[in-house]
Design an enzyme around this catalytic site. Structure first.
Site, PDB file in Angstrom:
ATOM      1  CD1 TRP A 102      67.431  27.095  46.180  1.00  0.00           C
ATOM      2  CD2 TRP A 102      65.986  25.700  47.188  1.00  0.00           C
ATOM      3  NE1 TRP A 102      66.651  26.509  45.213  1.00  0.00           N
ATOM      4  CE2 TRP A 102      65.765  25.652  45.790  1.00  0.00           C
ATOM      5  CE3 TRP A 102      65.183  24.920  48.013  1.00  0.00           C
ATOM      6  CZ2 TRP A 102      64.781  24.839  45.214  1.00  0.00           C
ATOM      7  CZ3 TRP A 102      64.201  24.108  47.444  1.00  0.00           C
ATOM      8  CH2 TRP A 102      64.010  24.073  46.066  1.00  0.00           C
ATOM      9  CG  ASP A 171      71.104  23.265  50.466  1.00  0.00           C
ATOM     10  OD1 ASP A 171      71.630  22.436  49.692  1.00  0.00           O
ATOM     11  OD2 ASP A 171      69.970  23.743  50.283  1.00  0.00           O
ATOM     12  CE  LYS A 195      69.757  21.425  42.621  1.00  0.00           C
ATOM     13  NZ  LYS A 195      68.565  21.467  41.780  1.00  0.00           N
TER      14      LYS A 195
HETATM   15  C1  LIG Z   1      70.165  24.868  46.969  1.00  0.00           C
HETATM   16  C2  LIG Z   1      69.034  23.884  46.957  1.00  0.00           C
HETATM   17  N1  LIG Z   1      68.615  23.352  48.116  1.00  0.00           N
HETATM   18  C3  LIG Z   1      67.625  22.464  48.165  1.00  0.00           C
HETATM   19  C4  LIG Z   1      66.966  22.051  47.018  1.00  0.00           C
HETATM   20  C5  LIG Z   1      65.862  21.041  47.122  1.00  0.00           C
HETATM   21  O1  LIG Z   1      66.376  19.859  46.666  1.00  0.00           O
HETATM   22  P1  LIG Z   1      65.525  18.518  46.507  1.00  0.00           P
HETATM   23  O2  LIG Z   1      64.657  18.716  45.309  1.00  0.00           O
HETATM   24  O3  LIG Z   1      66.596  17.481  46.336  1.00  0.00           O
HETATM   25  O4  LIG Z   1      64.741  18.322  47.747  1.00  0.00           O
HETATM   26  C6  LIG Z   1      67.360  22.563  45.780  1.00  0.00           C
HETATM   27  C7  LIG Z   1      66.688  22.126  44.543  1.00  0.00           C
HETATM   28  O5  LIG Z   1      66.813  22.699  43.497  1.00  0.00           O
HETATM   29  C8  LIG Z   1      68.417  23.501  45.757  1.00  0.00           C
HETATM   30  O6  LIG Z   1      68.834  24.011  44.600  1.00  0.00           O
END
Ligand SMILES: Cc1ncc(COP(=O)(O)O)c(C=O)c1O
Length: 360
Positions: A102, A171, A195
């Site tokens: 991520w 994030d 989540k």
């Molecule tokens: C730490 C993290 N950042 C970003 C995301 C991407 O999120 P989204 O699907 O809401 O765009 C996720 C998705 O699992 C994630 O776990």
């Protein structure tokens, strides 16, 4: 109906009471003769739901007055680009701590928009740990340090937030509402709701108001934090169902002890699984540094991929679903978010013990 033990990494389990309330209230919202998702988002009835959700978030996360709460679409993924668009005008540099999939994606999108610097990259070590503050290499002129406080795929978390001279952005998709946030260190905190706080379709972004003054005029309206801060996230049609359901989930968190209780639960329940790993005599193996083990995404391996496939198949037969690790890393991943019942974690550790006894 028997509920599955659902360890999905997101979207994920919501409290059964929330699902039932939504189903019950859906056809006729407070006697309006229509459901909430058919109503104008300018209707005073929706307006109350919208502002209640924001107010509950502010209370639960003790968000200071000079931080705006934005309810946006596009998931956390849109924030990978929106954040540098808003904060990296006039040639500013964003420093990124790349701690897994991520963090890597966040930086890759920022690279298409502005200058970035790698403050740390754990690739050589397979993203098994988080850097200490002294490991970070942050340029003097960096506008911010971006951290991913919990890497959902790799299963590592920052055990403590950094205390640094540079402003930070985070994030927190897979761990907000499971730990307190030291707001004074952060200019932006963002994450997808799906989540720990609600269903998919909503991203919550916390933005310090001073950031709003530095946004380049060239940023298109939906992509500007100022648009949403100035309209209470009602500049355009918001994701009304997701906001309504999130409001209910937040009320559930509040009724169950708030963030302090969720933090305790996350520590206790992840420990149940880590103990099962550590007590298995090497049958189960955690690939990550002990100090940085995630409290929400527990990843582990078995002695072979064949055994992992059997473990997953037998788990599914026992009603334990969505335990397969992310396709990029394999193995097993148990996502243990706020609404997962403790009985599900007990069922998992029982399955782990029985499977190890039968196959060890
Ligand atoms: C730490 C993290 N950042 C970003 C995301 C991407 O999120 P989204 O699907 O809401 O765009 C996720 C998705 O699992 C994630 O776990």
């Amino acid at each position: 109906m028997a509920r599955a033990h659902n360890f999905c990494a997101g979207p994920c389990t919501l409290p059964q009471s929330v699902i039932e309330e939504l189903a019950d209230e859906l056809p006729d919202f407070e006697g309006a003769g229509m459901s909430l998702i058919e109503m104008s988002h300018r209707d005073p009835v929706y307006d109350r739901v919208h502002h209640d959700t924001i107010a509950t978030l502010r209370r639960l996360c003790t968000v200071p007055d000079d931080v705006s709460i934005l309810l946006l679409q596009g998931g956390a993924t849109l924030q990978f680009a929106m954040l540098p668009m808003n904060l990296l005008g006039s040639g500013r540099v964003g420093a990124y701590s790349v701690t897994g999939s991520w963090g890597k994606k966040a930086k890759a999108d920022a690279d298409t928009i502005a200058s970035t610097a790698v403050a740390w990259d754990g690739a050589d070590d397979g993203y098994r740990s988080m850097p200490l503050a002294e490991d970070l290499d942050i340029p003097d002129d960096a506008r911010y340090l971006h951290v991913t406080s919990n890497e959902t795929i790799g299963g590592i978390r920052l055990p403590r937030f950094y205390d640094l001279p540079v402003r930070q952005v985070a994030d927190m998709s897979s761990d907000y509402l499971t730990r307190p946030i030291p707001w004074e260190r952060f200019d932006v905190v963002y994450g997808g709701a799906q989540k720990n706080i609600g269903p998919a379709g909503l991203a919550v972004v916390f933005v310090r108001n001073s950031v709003l003054d530095e946004i380049p005029a060239t940023v298109p309206s939906y992509l500007s934090y100022a648009t949403h801060a100035g309209s209470d996230s009602l500049a355009n049609t918001p994701p009304v169902f997701a906001i309504w359901a999130t409001g209910k989930m937040l009320a559930w968190i509040e009724a169950n002890g708030g963030v302090a209780a969720m933090e305790r639960l996350a520590a206790e329940r992840s420990s149940m699984v880590y103990d099962a790993i550590d007590d298995s005599g090497g049958f189960y193996r955690s690939p990550v540094a002990v100090t940085d083990r995630s409290h929400t995404n527990v990843v582990f391996r078995l002695p072979s991929e064949e055994l992992e496939a059997r473990f997953l198949a037998e788990a599914e037969e026992a009603g334990l679903v969505n335990l397969k690790g992310h396709r990029s890393v394999g193995g097993i991943r148990a996502s243990i978010y706020n609404a997962l019942p403790t009985e599900s974690v007990t069922a998992l550790v029982d399955h782990m013990a029985a499977f190890a006894a039968g196959n060890g």
